[in-house]
Motif scaffolding. Structure first.
Motif, mmCIF file in Angstrom:
data_model
loop_
_atom_site.group_PDB
_atom_site.id
_atom_site.type_symbol
_atom_site.label_atom_id
_atom_site.label_comp_id
_atom_site.label_asym_id
_atom_site.label_seq_id
_atom_site.Cartn_x
_atom_site.Cartn_y
_atom_site.Cartn_z
ATOM 1 N N LEU A 57 -97.649 -5.996 1.423
ATOM 2 C CA LEU A 57 -98.398 -7.276 1.650
ATOM 3 C C LEU A 57 -99.404 -7.104 2.997
ATOM 4 O O LEU A 57 -100.048 -7.934 3.250
ATOM 5 N N TYR A 58 -99.509 -5.653 3.229
ATOM 6 C CA TYR A 58 -100.519 -5.768 4.620
ATOM 7 C C TYR A 58 -101.836 -5.977 4.216
ATOM 8 O O TYR A 58 -102.365 -5.747 3.335
ATOM 9 N N GLY A 59 -102.459 -6.806 4.988
ATOM 10 C CA GLY A 59 -103.609 -7.228 5.116
ATOM 11 C C GLY A 59 -103.811 -8.537 4.274
ATOM 12 O O GLY A 59 -104.858 -9.279 4.005
ATOM 13 N N THR A 60 -102.726 -9.084 4.103
ATOM 14 C CA THR A 60 -102.560 -10.302 3.233
ATOM 15 C C THR A 60 -102.402 -11.652 4.240
ATOM 16 O O THR A 60 -101.559 -11.482 5.209
ATOM 17 N N PRO A 61 -103.275 -12.648 4.244
ATOM 18 C CA PRO A 61 -102.792 -13.794 5.217
ATOM 19 C C PRO A 61 -101.429 -14.303 4.805
ATOM 20 O O PRO A 61 -101.169 -14.459 3.835
ATOM 21 N N PRO A 62 -100.901 -14.632 5.867
ATOM 22 C CA PRO A 62 -99.503 -15.025 5.837
ATOM 23 C C PRO A 62 -99.226 -16.405 4.907
ATOM 24 O O PRO A 62 -98.133 -16.323 4.275
ATOM 25 N N ARG A 65 -98.290 -15.222 1.346
ATOM 26 C CA ARG A 65 -97.378 -13.783 1.244
ATOM 27 C C ARG A 65 -96.229 -14.006 0.086
ATOM 28 O O ARG A 65 -95.441 -13.090 -0.478
ATOM 29 N N TYR A 66 -96.079 -15.289 -0.550
ATOM 30 C CA TYR A 66 -95.188 -15.395 -1.808
ATOM 31 C C TYR A 66 -95.939 -15.032 -3.132
ATOM 32 O O TYR A 66 -95.346 -15.484 -4.342
ATOM 33 N N PRO A 68 -97.155 -12.420 -6.395
ATOM 34 C CA PRO A 68 -96.560 -11.300 -6.778
ATOM 35 C C PRO A 68 -96.894 -10.046 -6.139
ATOM 36 O O PRO A 68 -96.325 -9.023 -6.165
ATOM 37 N N TRP A 69 -98.276 -10.093 -5.725
ATOM 38 C CA TRP A 69 -98.669 -8.689 -4.779
ATOM 39 C C TRP A 69 -99.728 -9.430 -3.842
ATOM 40 O O TRP A 69 -100.216 -10.445 -4.066
ATOM 41 N N GLY A 70 -100.163 -8.503 -2.800
ATOM 42 C CA GLY A 70 -100.857 -8.917 -1.815
ATOM 43 C C GLY A 70 -102.319 -9.113 -2.233
ATOM 44 O O GLY A 70 -102.916 -8.461 -2.999
ATOM 45 N N GLN A 71 -102.917 -9.466 -0.974
ATOM 46 C CA GLN A 71 -104.535 -9.327 -1.242
ATOM 47 C C GLN A 71 -105.099 -8.307 -0.493
ATOM 48 O O GLN A 71 -106.431 -8.093 -0.707
ATOM 49 N N GLY A 72 -104.400 -7.572 0.015
ATOM 50 C CA GLY A 72 -105.069 -6.033 0.602
ATOM 51 C C GLY A 72 -105.712 -5.333 -0.302
ATOM 52 O O GLY A 72 -106.936 -4.899 0.469
#
Length: 145
Positions: A57-62, A65-66, A68-72
Motif C-alpha cells: 500500500l506504499y504511496g496510497t493515501p491513508p 488503505r482498505y 483490495p490493492w493500493g493506489q501506488g
C-alpha cells in the motif's frame, strides 16, 4: 468466495502485466545514465516501502488503505507517462516498488508471472547501475593518475 478471489486476482494480474509492458517501454526509452539513476531510485523506493506496515500500500493515501490493492501502481503509472523525465523516473520507481511488494508473495499464477517479469527488469536495472558505477570509478581512477 474462492472463485471471486481468483477472478479478482486474474483481473489484477492482467492489469499489472499491461502496465509492466508500458513501464518496460518507458525504461527502454531512457538514456543509460537515467536507467542507472532509476535503478538506484527503485531500490531506495523498495526499501522505503519495506519499512511500511503494509508495503503493497506504499504511496496510497491513508484513507484508502482498505481497498483490495493500493493506489501506488496507478499513481506511479500515471507519473511514468509524463513528458518530464524526472517525474517519469520517480513514477517508474514508485510503480516498481509497489508492484514488487504486491506480487512477491502471490500464489496466483498470473501474479507470479508478473513477479518474475518484474524481477527480471529489476535485475537488468541493477546490472545497468553496476556498469555505471564501474565506468565512473574507472574515470575517477584515470583522472587521479
Amino acid at each position: 468466495m474462492r472463485l471471486l478471489t481468483q477472478l479478482i486476482a486474474i483481473n489484477r494480474a492482467r492489469q499489472l502485466g499491461r502496465q509492466l509492458r508500458e513501464i518496460q517501454r518507458s525504461i527502454d526509452a531512457l538514456s543509460r545514465q537515467n536507467r542507472s539513476r532509476l535503478g538506484t531510485l527503485a531500490l531506495r523506493e523498495i526499501g522505503q516501502a519495506t519499512r511500511c506496515d503494509f508495503p503493497h500500500l506504499y504511496g496510497t493515501p491513508p484513507e484508502e488503505r482498505y481497498l483490495p490493492w493500493g493506489q501506488g501502481t496507478e499513481i506511479g503509472y500515471t507519473r511514468a507517462r509524463s513528458e518530464n523525465v524526472e517525474v517519469a523516473i520517480r513514477g517508474i520507481a514508485l510503480w516498481l516498488a509497489v508492484a514488487y511488494h504486491e506480487t512477491k508473495d502471490a500464489r496466483q499464477g498470473g501474479l507470479q508471472t508478473v513477479y518474475r517479469q518484474l524481477m527480471r527488469l529489476l535485475r537488468e536495472l541493477k546490472e545497468t547501475r553496476r556498469e555505471g558505477d564501474t565506468s565512473e570509478s574507472w574515470m575517477n581512477a584515470s583522472a587521479a593518475a
